[in-house]
Design a protein around this motif. Structure first.
Motif, short mmCIF file in Angstrom:
data_model
loop_
_atom_site.label_atom_id
_atom_site.label_comp_id
_atom_site.label_asym_id
_atom_site.label_seq_id
_atom_site.Cartn_x
_atom_site.Cartn_y
_atom_site.Cartn_z
N ASP A 8 0.80 -1.23 0.00
CA ASP A 8 0.00 0.00 0.00
C ASP A 8 0.84 1.27 0.00
OD1 ASP A 8 -2.54 -1.28 0.00
OD2 ASP A 8 -2.33 -1.66 2.15
N HIS A 108 -13.08 4.57 2.66
CA HIS A 108 -11.82 4.17 3.28
C HIS A 108 -11.85 4.31 4.80
CE1 HIS A 108 -9.09 4.38 -0.48
NE2 HIS A 108 -10.36 4.41 -0.88
N ARG A 218 -7.16 1.52 1.27
CA ARG A 218 -8.15 1.04 0.29
C ARG A 218 -9.52 0.98 0.96
NH1 ARG A 218 -6.57 -4.08 0.05
NH2 ARG A 218 -4.49 -3.97 1.01
#
Length: 221
Positions: A8, A108, A218
């Protein structure tokens, strides 16, 4: 050969840049003067009425706090906590404000969590970002991935103790009713920032209430 990117990492770098630009031009916030980490503070973010409402919600759901990794960490966190009803009108309003301020996609967002620290209770040094080598990461990776920013709102002043201490930054934040503290859990390049290690110090007199909102790299869940 170059090191593989941290999970990420690219998303966290993009989110960090976007939030940094927004908060840097928002007069609601003051950036705290520390080296190596990004922390912002806003006084009187919530009204007294909203704070009292959230305290009642916390008392309704609070259970002994848990850790993402339980084994071998007994008595590391002694507070009470619980997820607050996301359909509550005050909670929905705060969620919307935080997303508007940061520009982070509401998808998110984790559910808002409330925490109560009675006299003598604490949470030792920890990071809000996840250890991607730990067994729990497989679950969290499927559940929105790494945490990007943390937003913590203090709901009351504490008679004595109960500070939030960033142990590598020589920074102690005392609870003040309605104040918001928000920080980036990553470095500008998107890698986890070890300087964001913090602790909830023991409440020596009174009771401490806070709500915390975590954002993911995410969509959550």
């Amino acid at each position: 050969m170059p090191k593989p990117a941290h999970p990420d990492c690219d998303a966290l770098a993009r989110i960090g840049t976007s939030v940094r630009e927004r908060l840097g031009t928002d007069r609601t916030f003051d950036r705290l003067h520390v080296e190596g980490a990004e922390l912002y503070q806003a006084d009187a973010f919530l009204s007294d009425v909203d704070c009292r409402h959230l305290i009642a919600l916390i008392d309704h759901v609070a259970c002994p706090s848990r850790l993402v990794e339980e084994g071998g960490w007994e008595d590391y966190r002694t507070s009470f906590s619980g997820d607050i009803d996301p359909e509550d009108s005050v909670v929905k309003s705060i969620d919307s404000r935080l997303c508007d301020l940061t520009g982070i996609d509401p998808r998110h967002c984790e559910s808002m969590q409330g925490q109560r620290y009675n006299q003598g209770e604490y949470y030792h040094e920890h990071w809000d970002w996840f250890d991607t080598k730990a067994p729990y990461w497989r679950r969290e990776s499927r559940n929105g991935g790494q945490r990007s920013w943390t937003a913590m709102i203090y709901l009351n002043a504490v008679d004595e103790g109960g500070t939030t201490d960033f142990v590598h930054l020589d920074l102690q934040v005392a609870p003040a009713r309605g104040s918001l503290l928000i920080w980036n859990n990553a470095r500008p390049d998107g890698s986890p920032n070890p300087l964001t290690m913090h602790a909830a110090r023991p409440v020596t007199s009174g009771v401490k209430y806070v709500v915390t909102k975590w954002f993911r790299a995410r969509p959550w869940r």
